[in-house]
Write an enzyme that holds these catalytic residues in place. Structure first.
Site, mmCIF file in Angstrom:
data_model
loop_
_atom_site.group_PDB
_atom_site.id
_atom_site.type_symbol
_atom_site.label_atom_id
_atom_site.label_comp_id
_atom_site.label_asym_id
_atom_site.label_seq_id
_atom_site.Cartn_x
_atom_site.Cartn_y
_atom_site.Cartn_z
ATOM 1 N N ARG A 213 0.827 -1.209 0.000
ATOM 2 C CA ARG A 213 0.000 0.000 0.000
ATOM 3 C C ARG A 213 0.860 1.258 0.000
ATOM 4 O O ARG A 213 1.015 1.934 -1.009
ATOM 5 C CB ARG A 213 -0.956 -0.031 1.204
ATOM 6 C CG ARG A 213 -2.128 0.950 1.100
ATOM 7 C CD ARG A 213 -1.800 2.383 1.453
ATOM 8 N NE ARG A 213 -1.333 2.551 2.824
ATOM 9 C CZ ARG A 213 -0.904 3.717 3.311
ATOM 10 N NH1 ARG A 213 -0.886 4.804 2.537
ATOM 11 N NH2 ARG A 213 -0.472 3.800 4.560
ATOM 12 N N ASP A 214 1.461 1.567 1.124
ATOM 13 C CA ASP A 214 2.260 2.788 1.244
ATOM 14 C C ASP A 214 3.475 2.747 0.318
ATOM 15 O O ASP A 214 3.916 3.769 -0.196
ATOM 16 C CB ASP A 214 2.704 2.951 2.703
ATOM 17 C CG ASP A 214 3.164 4.366 3.028
ATOM 18 O OD1 ASP A 214 2.998 5.248 2.177
ATOM 19 O OD2 ASP A 214 3.676 4.581 4.135
ATOM 20 N N HIS B 10 10.089 7.023 7.945
ATOM 21 C CA HIS B 10 10.631 7.131 6.591
ATOM 22 C C HIS B 10 12.134 7.386 6.707
ATOM 23 O O HIS B 10 12.604 7.975 7.684
ATOM 24 C CB HIS B 10 9.937 8.257 5.828
ATOM 25 C CG HIS B 10 8.558 7.888 5.378
ATOM 26 N ND1 HIS B 10 8.196 7.780 4.049
ATOM 27 C CD2 HIS B 10 7.444 7.567 6.089
ATOM 28 C CE1 HIS B 10 6.925 7.429 3.959
ATOM 29 N NE2 HIS B 10 6.444 7.290 5.188
ATOM 30 N N CYS C 208 5.178 9.736 -0.035
ATOM 31 C CA CYS C 208 3.814 10.231 0.138
ATOM 32 C C CYS C 208 3.504 11.260 -0.931
ATOM 33 O O CYS C 208 4.237 12.239 -1.081
ATOM 34 C CB CYS C 208 3.647 10.861 1.527
ATOM 35 S SG CYS C 208 2.012 11.562 1.799
ATOM 36 N N ASN D 272 9.798 4.368 2.860
ATOM 37 C CA ASN D 272 9.725 3.871 4.224
ATOM 38 C C ASN D 272 11.010 3.116 4.555
ATOM 39 O O ASN D 272 11.731 2.663 3.669
ATOM 40 C CB ASN D 272 8.544 2.906 4.366
ATOM 41 C CG ASN D 272 7.220 3.565 4.082
ATOM 42 O OD1 ASN D 272 6.617 4.154 4.956
ATOM 43 N ND2 ASN D 272 6.756 3.472 2.846
#
Length: 300
Positions: free
Chosen positions: A17-18, A209, A240, A249
């Site tokens: 996801r991220d 991050h 992001c 991340n």
């Protein structure tokens, strides 16, 4: 002597996801599914697998409905939903774990979901209540907990206050994020010590991050503050779309390697984790050059 080091740590994998949300070229759905399968095979038991957001704003997540239908067994598969519309879409699936998010920073929140923090919370509280009544696991992701790309340093008291507000709303877990990777270990230890003291019974995860290469040090500091849950992303993928300058991340493989060398068990097999990274590496826009992956001799 180091204090408060746990025997076990839970890794919450956020790569699907991220990690992928900021990729400009669409990653094939079948590749995402296999990535998730291989991550689960490595021993990961909790994972953010996709996000029910508007495809207009995050086109990479437009296949969310298909992804959730192949969520792996034995894994807490978490789906991010930014608002009631997203939550309603999640409730049409079999997934029983939902992540909601709010930024401590008003400016970040307005850029991200077009609402200030207070208004966002007022809208989320009844949604959280409804989800808990339906026995969902609810995770609250708290963005810009340390620094904001627009407002700069965030007061610890503001972050702790938002954590408390989410706890009172009934969430099961907080994920407290250094969204743009500016925090240093003293700040990590200080904030997480305060959060743990304020909310000792609530599950708290740290989300770092690695923008300025301080993520591993921040994790070590958070461990000493009593944190034993960490969001990480295989291959260090991520960024992001609403936080200029935010890079990936912290890499799952680097965190697992560090923890294992410290005698802290994660239940994750690094060789199998590397297989998942091998699969996703050709599908993403930048080379994967995390420390463990490079030294494993498998980087693309």
């Amino acid at each position: 002597m180091y204090v408060n080091l746990p025997k076990n740590v839970t890794i919450i994998e956020v790569g699907p996801r991220d990690g992928l949300q900021n990729e400009q070229s669409f990653v094939d759905t079948d590749v995402k599914k296999e990535f998730i399968r291989l991550l689960a095979a490595s021993g990961i038991k909790e994972m953010e697998i996709t996000s029910f957001v508007s495809p207009k704003w995050v086109p990479q997540m437009r296949d969310a409905a298909e992804i959730v239908h192949t969520a792996p067994d034995g894994v807490r598969s978490i789906v991010l939903a930014p608002n009631r519309r997203g939550v309603d879409r999640v409730r049409e699936t079999s997934v029983k774990s939902v992540a909601v998010f709010v930024g401590v920073s008003n400016t970040f929140n307005k850029k991200n979901i077009n609402k200030p923090t207070k208004e966002s919370m007022e809208e989320l509280k009844p949604v959280i209540s409804e989800l808990k009544k339906k026995n969902y696991f609810v995770r609250a992701c708290i963005s810009t907990a340390f620094y904001c790309p627009y407002e700069g340093k965030i007061a610890e008291s503001d972050t702790v206050s938002l954590c408390r507000e989410f706890a009172e709303a009934g969430v099961d877990e907080l994920s407290v994020a250094d969204t743009i990777g500016m925090a240093v270990p003293t700040e990590s230890f200080s904030l997480f010590s305060k959060v743990k003291k304020e909310l000792p019974e609530l599950m708290v995860a740290a989300h770092f991050h690695d923008t300025r290469k301080t993520a591993l040090a921040n994790i070590f500091a958070a461990l000493q503050a009593g944190i034993d849950r960490f969001d990480t992303s295989a291959g260090g993928l991520g960024g992001c779309p609403f936080a200029p300058g935010a890079t990936g991340n912290v890499a799952t493989e680097d965190v697992v390697y560090m923890l294992q060398r410290m005698g802290i068990d994660t239940g994750i097999d690094l060789d199998k984790l590397t297989e998942a990274i091998d699969l996703i590496a050709p599908a993403v826009s930048r080379p994967i050059n995390t420390g463990y992956y490079q030294l494993a001799g498998t980087s693309s």
